[in-house]
Enzyme design. Structure first.
Site, mmCIF file in Angstrom:
data_model
loop_
_atom_site.group_PDB
_atom_site.id
_atom_site.type_symbol
_atom_site.label_atom_id
_atom_site.label_comp_id
_atom_site.label_asym_id
_atom_site.label_seq_id
_atom_site.Cartn_x
_atom_site.Cartn_y
_atom_site.Cartn_z
ATOM 1 N N ARG A 401 5.508 66.687 -23.248
ATOM 2 C CA ARG A 401 5.125 65.925 -22.042
ATOM 3 C C ARG A 401 4.675 66.873 -20.930
ATOM 4 O O ARG A 401 3.734 66.602 -20.199
ATOM 5 C CB ARG A 401 6.301 65.048 -21.561
ATOM 6 C CG ARG A 401 6.010 64.392 -20.221
ATOM 7 C CD ARG A 401 6.968 63.279 -19.845
ATOM 8 N NE ARG A 401 8.362 63.549 -20.087
ATOM 9 C CZ ARG A 401 9.124 64.392 -19.396
ATOM 10 N NH1 ARG A 401 8.608 65.089 -18.396
ATOM 11 N NH2 ARG A 401 10.397 64.558 -19.699
ATOM 12 N N TYR A 453 -14.380 47.350 -13.868
ATOM 13 C CA TYR A 453 -13.719 47.057 -15.139
ATOM 14 C C TYR A 453 -12.482 46.173 -14.917
ATOM 15 O O TYR A 453 -11.728 46.382 -13.953
ATOM 16 C CB TYR A 453 -13.365 48.383 -15.838
ATOM 17 C CG TYR A 453 -12.363 48.197 -16.946
ATOM 18 C CD1 TYR A 453 -12.587 47.234 -17.938
ATOM 19 C CD2 TYR A 453 -11.197 48.931 -16.990
ATOM 20 C CE1 TYR A 453 -11.649 47.020 -18.937
ATOM 21 C CE2 TYR A 453 -10.266 48.732 -17.991
ATOM 22 C CZ TYR A 453 -10.497 47.760 -18.954
ATOM 23 O OH TYR A 453 -9.570 47.539 -19.928
ATOM 24 N N ASP A 526 -15.198 56.484 -11.739
ATOM 25 C CA ASP A 526 -15.024 56.169 -13.156
ATOM 26 C C ASP A 526 -16.378 56.412 -13.821
ATOM 27 O O ASP A 526 -17.337 55.679 -13.590
ATOM 28 C CB ASP A 526 -14.584 54.716 -13.310
ATOM 29 C CG ASP A 526 -14.367 54.331 -14.767
ATOM 30 O OD1 ASP A 526 -14.939 54.988 -15.654
ATOM 31 O OD2 ASP A 526 -13.631 53.353 -15.027
ATOM 32 N N LYS A 551 -14.043 55.988 -25.090
ATOM 33 C CA LYS A 551 -15.431 55.599 -25.287
ATOM 34 C C LYS A 551 -16.217 56.730 -25.963
ATOM 35 O O LYS A 551 -16.023 56.997 -27.129
ATOM 36 C CB LYS A 551 -16.039 55.215 -23.937
ATOM 37 C CG LYS A 551 -15.665 53.830 -23.377
ATOM 38 C CD LYS A 551 -14.292 53.421 -23.382
ATOM 39 C CE LYS A 551 -14.023 52.027 -22.843
ATOM 40 N NZ LYS A 551 -12.674 51.894 -22.313
HETATM 41 N N1 LIG Z 1 -7.148 43.501 -23.484
HETATM 42 C C1 LIG Z 1 -7.572 44.678 -22.769
HETATM 43 C C2 LIG Z 1 -9.034 44.714 -22.680
HETATM 44 C C3 LIG Z 1 -9.562 46.092 -22.820
HETATM 45 S S1 LIG Z 1 -11.245 46.271 -22.355
HETATM 46 C C4 LIG Z 1 -11.622 47.934 -22.705
HETATM 47 C C5 LIG Z 1 -12.812 48.559 -22.068
HETATM 48 N N2 LIG Z 1 -12.505 49.314 -20.912
HETATM 49 C C6 LIG Z 1 -14.011 47.711 -21.859
HETATM 50 O O1 LIG Z 1 -14.615 47.710 -20.774
HETATM 51 O O2 LIG Z 1 -14.425 47.058 -22.800
HETATM 52 C C7 LIG Z 1 -6.948 44.642 -21.394
HETATM 53 O O3 LIG Z 1 -6.450 43.617 -20.982
HETATM 54 O O4 LIG Z 1 -6.923 45.677 -20.725
#
Ligand SMILES: N[C@@H](CCSC[C@H](N)C(=O)O)C(=O)O
Length: 776
Positions: A401, A453, A526, A551
């Site tokens: 950790r 996001y 981001d 990603k």
């Molecule tokens: N169920 C997840 C969804 C993850 S989305 C992941 C990614 N960043 C995107 O933009 O597709 C949650 O609730 O976080």
């Protein structure tokens, strides 16, 4: 003494290699000659300020270096703004000035500031002064490295001082020392050689004593030479004289890039005759040498005597020992094949923008690598604990950790490619952003985008308030709106995405980060959609760059990880603390996967971006499509800004059909596009963000932010684009058959856009399908 790994190299060859390597660091030949001389002066004395500085990245011309300016001048003094000129060149300039003023007026005091690079072995400059029958005193300020007495936190520089005094017997007396327990580059050398340093030399980042040079270099601290109050007092004194007096920063030295330096030359004759003084110096030295040696000591040596004898012997022999490893790094640097950095920690200047392109650097990472077998792939340390050197010395690593060599490799490589002082690997992008939120305290205010996001939105809506934070969501494509949202003194964080997820809007990162900085807020970008391959937010002024390594870094949909690349030692230290204290670090195997993914990232992303461009063109022309969001299209409202700050529009795009039903059919009827959240995978992906990645944003909030339920998001993969186009075409054809060209069942009314107009905003129609309930 020749050590195991040492080879003898001819001085002439070493000079040639050094000169060529310094030229390859961006210096003109005459400047390189000065720098090479300073380095070689140290090298032949086995002083740690020698040629190791080249592969360590400490010989580098700052991209913003200007001409030094004498800001005030008197017959006995000059105060110079170094304008980021290289330290050794500035020190030579100051020495020359000091000699000429002292020769004319008895004393020359030259102070300079606003440099942030190595001044080299100070003894070299003190010797020049003493060779002119003057007393020379040379001090150099440096970044935080040494803990004051009673503390384990780095505050003082290593604070070297050199004094040169002329003697009657020939060679001057040179006293050259640092107030730290060991010199910084002794640590760098020990680290490169994989050797421990003595006990009682330094602390690791948790403040525990260690013999590991890496642990001291990476956020730890050195002790003073006496581990006591006198060393601490002298450190403070030299810091004041060499740093504060000439105008160097006294706190945040590393981040400020403003270190002070002082050169003083004095004619001994101002207090009596020069020759009489020199005579007294020689007498005193002789007395010291004739003092009764302690048992087992063959000879009492004067300061600097051992090193000047070594220099004389090596010069006479015409050769010098040097470690094989260092020699090959030097040869590489001389041949401009890359600098083979020994270390990449914040306090050592990196080569600014190595000549090699990112794609090449990703494939040939300069791992910090003590692997005895020269493994080509990074070794993976799948261990949670490390056996300690002793009960009280945990060495560089004790618990995964707190740190793990595989993670260190990833974090160093990420820091290198992002141009960061340090990088940190977390268990996910959200874990990384949560750590950023920890920089705030109750009462602080955060400014973030209004198209972001879903997970980030959830963090800011539902977690930030529990920490006592308030959040304003604004249109970050509008600089005035961001400016208006910032509350001076209260806003501590400005969080940006560019492109935004999922509407692919472009924010002008540079002015927005400048706004944040003016307001005393930390800016975080981001950068998951473009990744460092296409965009480097730190170079645009961001303090922190967050990249979801899930990603493009991982690239194969088999890794969940987040990276924070951080500018500034103080900020990095705070993130390091949170990473260890809260424990959301990235495990070794995941680090290893990220390291593997990085090697092919540029290649994958280039192919993916080309394919995304083709898909976007196809979509723009399709009658079912009302609007395409892709910054690679010239008609995208943020296209020009994106061209200015990034090298590609990336491979993520979204589009509206005006009908959730039609969009759902497209998503579900594709065969090659996997219906998954996330993006950046080798495989093409397709999703309905409002039902998937952004479902955690309440429907009403999504609607108020203009996020339509029919939005389809596509992540282009590395498949043959013609197969992808054919697949998308057939899925869209099915949607047309089922819903009609306007995306609604025959007879229903729906607007359609055509051509570039589709890249402009069109309000979404009401959802045909009921949106999924928001996830908690
Ligand atoms: N169920 C997840 C969804 C993850 S989305 C992941 C990614 N960043 C995107 O933009 O597709 C949650 O609730 O976080």
């Amino acid at each position: 003494m020749v050590q195991n790994d040492d080879v003898e190299v001819k001085l002439s060859e070493l000079k040639d290699l050094t000169l060529r390597a310094v030229c390859n660091c961006g210096f003109e030949t005459d400047q390189a000659a000065i720098i090479a001389e300073v380095l070689l002066w140290a090298q032949v004395r086995s002083n740690s300020q020698g040629v190791i500085k080249i592969p360590a990245g400490a010989v580098a011309k700052a991209s913003d270096a200007g001409q030094p300016v004498v800001e005030s001048d008197s017959p006995i003094s000059a105060h110079i703004n170094g304008h980021k000129q290289y330290g050794m060149l500035m020190m030579q300039l100051a020495t020359t000035h000091a000699i000429s003023k002292a020769s004319a007026g008895g004393i020359g005091i030259i102070g300079f500031y606003n440099t942030a690079s190595s001044t080299g072995a100070l003894g070299y400059f003190a010797e020049q002064i003493a060779n002119k029958d003057l007393i020379g005193i040379v001090l150099a300020q440096s970044p935080e490295a040494v803990a004051p007495q009673g503390s384990t936190e780095a505050v003082f520089g290593t604070n070297p001082i050199a004094v040169g005094v002329p003697t009657a017997s020939g060679a001057p007396l040179i006293i050259d020392l640092a107030t730290s327990a060991v010199a910084w580059y002794d640590l760098v050398e020990a680290q490169a050689a994989g050797k421990p340093v003595d006990a009682n030399v330094g602390y690791n980042s948790s403040g525990r004593p260690t013999t590991s040079p890496s642990a001291i270099l990476e956020g730890g601290a050195l002790q003073t030479f006496d581990r006591g109050s006198k060393g601490s007092a002298l450190s403070l004194l030299f810091e004041l004289l060499g740093g504060a007096w000439p105008g160097g920063a006294v706190t945040g030295k590393l981040a400020s890039g403003n270190w002070g330096n002082l050169v003083v030359a004095i004619q001994p004759g101002v207090l009596g005759g020069v020759d009489a003084f020199k005579q007294r110096v020689s007498e005193l030295c002789a007395r010291v040498k004739s003092a009764r040696p302690a048992p087992g000591v063959p000879e009492v040596l004067l300061p600097g005597e051992r090193s000047s004898r070594l220099a004389a012997q090596r010069t006479a022999a015409g050769s010098v020992p040097i470690s094989n490893r260092l020699l090959s790094q030097l040869r590489k640097a001389a041949d401009a094949l890359g600098t083979g950095q020994v270390v990449q920690q914040s306090d050592v200047q990196r080569q600014p923008g190595s000549e090699l392109s990112l794609a090449t650097r990703l494939t040939h990472p300069e791992f910090w690598n003590d692997d005895p077998y020269n493994a080509t792939a990074p070794p993976m340390y799948q261990t949670s604990t490390f056996r300690q050197l002793s009960a009280v010395d945990c060495g560089p690593y004790d618990y995964t950790r707190s740190g793990n060599p595989t993670r260190t490799q990833l974090e160093r490589q990420m820091a290198e490619i992002e141009g960061a002082d340090r990088a940190f690997a977390f268990a996910s992008g959200m874990a990384a952003l949560s750590a950023v939120l920890r920089l705030c305290v109750a009462g602080d205010h955060v400014v973030a985008g209004d198209d972001l996001y879903g997970g980030t939105s959830r963090l800011l809506e539902q977690v930030a308030p529990t920490l006592g934070l308030t959040v304003s969501n604004v249109d970050t494509t509008n600089i005035a709106a961001v400016k208006a949202a910032i509350v001076p003194g209260k806003t501590k964080l400005v969080m940006l995405e560019s492109p935004t997820n999922p509407r692919m809007q472009i924010c002008d990162i540079k002015p927005l980060c400048a706004l944040a900085r003016e307001a005393g807020a930390t800016s975080v970008v981001d950068n998951s959609i473009l990744a460092p391959t296409f965009q480097q937010p730190l170079a645009l002024g961001a303090d922190i760059c967050m990249t979801s390594a899930t990603k493009f870094i991982g690239g194969h949909a088999d890794l969940t990880a987040g990276i924070l690349a951080v500018k500034g030692a103080a900020l990095a230290q705070r993130i390091a603390f949170v990473q260890n204290a809260e424990g959301a670090f990235l495990a070794p195997f995941e680090c290893w996967l990220a390291l593997r993914g990085l090697q092919t990232m540029a290649l994958r992303m280039e192919r993916q971006a080309t394919t995304a461009g083709l898909l976007a063109e196809f979509l723009v022309a399709h009658p079912l499509v009302r609007k395409v969001n892709f910054p690679g299209l010239p008609g995208h409202p943020g296209h020009d800004i994106n061209v200015r700050q990034a090298t590609s529009g990336g491979s993520l795009l979204s589009f509206e059909t005006g009908s959730v039903e039609a969009s759902r059919i497209i998503v579900e009827q594709t065969k090659l596009f996997k219906v998954t959240v996330s993006f950046g995978s080798v495989s093409s992906l397709i999703s309905l963000p409002c039902y998937m990645s952004h479902a955690s944003i309440p429907a009403a909030l999504r609607a108020s932010r203009g996020l339509p339920d029919d939005l389809v998001r596509i992540s282009a993969g590395i498949e043959d684009p013609k197969d992808l186009l054919a697949d998308l075409r057939q899925a869209m054809q099915k949607a047309v058959h089922a819903t009609g060209e306007n995306g609604h069942a025959p007879g229903a009314v729906g607007a359609q856009g055509t051509g570039p107009a589709k890249q402009q905003a069109v309000p979404s129609t009401a959802a045909v399908l009921a949106p999924a309930a928001a996830l908690p």
